[in-house]
Write a protein that holds these residues in place. Sequence first.
Motif, PDB file in Angstrom:
ATOM      1  N   MET A 158      45.125  33.904  47.672  1.00 63.44           N
ATOM      2  CA  MET A 158      46.058  33.499  48.730  1.00 63.44           C
ATOM      3  C   MET A 158      47.301  32.837  48.154  1.00 63.44           C
ATOM      4  O   MET A 158      48.422  33.108  48.591  1.00 63.44           O
ATOM      5  CB  MET A 158      45.351  32.515  49.651  1.00 63.44           C
ATOM      6  N   PHE A 163      39.972  23.209  53.075  1.00 62.91           N
ATOM      7  CA  PHE A 163      38.639  23.756  52.833  1.00 62.91           C
ATOM      8  C   PHE A 163      37.658  22.601  52.679  1.00 62.91           C
ATOM      9  O   PHE A 163      37.942  21.640  51.957  1.00 62.91           O
ATOM     10  CB  PHE A 163      38.619  24.597  51.540  1.00 62.91           C
ATOM     11  N   ARG A 206      29.128  30.716  45.563  1.00 62.62           N
ATOM     12  CA  ARG A 206      30.052  30.616  46.682  1.00 62.62           C
ATOM     13  C   ARG A 206      31.318  29.857  46.273  1.00 62.62           C
ATOM     14  O   ARG A 206      32.419  30.197  46.694  1.00 62.62           O
ATOM     15  CB  ARG A 206      29.369  29.928  47.864  1.00 62.62           C
ATOM     16  N   GLU A 254      33.527  32.214  44.425  1.00 65.06           N
ATOM     17  CA  GLU A 254      34.128  33.135  45.384  1.00 65.06           C
ATOM     18  C   GLU A 254      35.292  32.444  46.103  1.00 65.06           C
ATOM     19  O   GLU A 254      36.363  33.006  46.288  1.00 65.06           O
ATOM     20  CB  GLU A 254      33.061  33.546  46.401  1.00 65.06           C
ATOM     21  N   GLU A 309      39.251  33.337  46.187  1.00 65.64           N
ATOM     22  CA  GLU A 309      39.968  33.594  47.438  1.00 65.64           C
ATOM     23  C   GLU A 309      41.201  32.710  47.549  1.00 65.64           C
ATOM     24  O   GLU A 309      42.276  33.144  47.955  1.00 65.64           O
ATOM     25  CB  GLU A 309      39.042  33.335  48.632  1.00 65.64           C
ATOM     26  N   GLN A 334      35.258  26.073  56.373  1.00 62.48           N
ATOM     27  CA  GLN A 334      34.114  25.518  55.658  1.00 62.48           C
ATOM     28  C   GLN A 334      33.740  26.466  54.529  1.00 62.48           C
ATOM     29  O   GLN A 334      33.606  27.665  54.735  1.00 62.48           O
ATOM     30  CB  GLN A 334      32.953  25.329  56.614  1.00 62.48           C
ATOM     31  N   GLY A 335      33.570  25.918  53.335  1.00 65.00           N
ATOM     32  CA  GLY A 335      33.347  26.751  52.153  1.00 65.00           C
ATOM     33  C   GLY A 335      32.002  27.415  52.112  1.00 65.00           C
ATOM     34  O   GLY A 335      31.131  27.155  52.859  1.00 65.00           O
TER      35      GLY A 335
END
Lengths: 248, 147
Positions: free
Chosen positions: A153, A133, A142, A145, A149, A247-248
């Motif tokens: 995962m 990432f 973001r 978030e 995520e 890309q974050g």
Amino acid sequence: MSDRDDKLSEEMLNALVDGDFPPEEQAEMWARLRADDELTDRACEIRTLKDLVSIAHQDVPAPPEFAQVKRRGAAGSLAVAAAVLLFVVGAILGWQLREVPVGAGDRFVVLDPSGRGQAPLQQEHSDETRIVFHITSPDDVRAEELLDEIEGMLVQFQKEGRALRIEVVAHNEGLNLLRSHLSKHKRHIADLAARFPNLTFVACQNTINRIQVEQGVEVTLIPEAIRTESGVAHVVKRQAEGWAYIQG
Amino acid sequence: MKKYVAFFVAAAFLLGSPLLAVAGEYYGKQKVVYHVNYDDPKQQAAAMRNIQNHINAVGAENLDLRVVMHGAGVSLLKRANDDPDFQSKVINLKAQHVGFKVCNNTLVGKKIDYESDLFDVSKADIVPSGVAELAKLQAEGFVYIKP
């Protein structure tokens, strides 16, 4: 150290960098240099300065080269091309020299000496999912978030017994995520890093150096962060190794 | 000076000539995944413009193109419900075989009902995880683009 000694070694260092000493003396000087960190740093500075000066002068001969085109035809065109190439190479070199660490105390750390986060050999882990990432924005919402995520995962793969390796590379304004005074996600990161050894946080040393020079502040990182010399080069390397890029 | 100009004209011609070939031939077949995880309508509209330009250059028949939306990016298909400009863009891209994939984690986390809240999404468009989908597609040879 007296003034005289200081001046002498300054001259000697200059001469050494220029290669003015006979070979046997030069070898002796280099040995002395290796034993003394301060001397090494100063030799580096002199070297950097000399390179910068020589690069600064590289584009000066360009105008006469253009003038010669009229007389020399094809050979002149080649010379123009060579001059342009030389200028580009010089510019790139200069750009890299700009990134030479200024604070001598904050040394570049070899990426991941324990092997955590290193790309394993393809054939050993052919079924391993590997994701890098790339975080370049200071957006905290973001970032949160993204951490959620990533956590989702990691949990999912662990439950299913599937191999997963994740690196989060923070670069430019994204570095805030890993700065101990600025990160709003310290706890979340510490928790994730403690639970998942297959998750690595990587900070870009070039960004750190730039912030330190531009803002005159000491950049300190959260303890979970390791460093890489260039964030961009790192994500490119990972992609070349077959990692997925997000890309974050 | 004449020779100097001639040199550059020749160079420009040599460099430019591949661009004169038919676009499809020049680019060949491509597999591409576009990543949308942002809510900004301008950025989302720009992403769809990028995709249309991409299709124009390469040809729909040469492209396997997916858009993966997760997090805040799912709002793109919410807007397509209300905003006619967004809706026509999505319809046009779908007509050119662009797949719009939605992250199930986001649907669950944000309590979004894809049938009523999102524009023209069927079960086949739902992927378990947006991030995992991006990784999977790249492992299958898709090129990643974040506009």
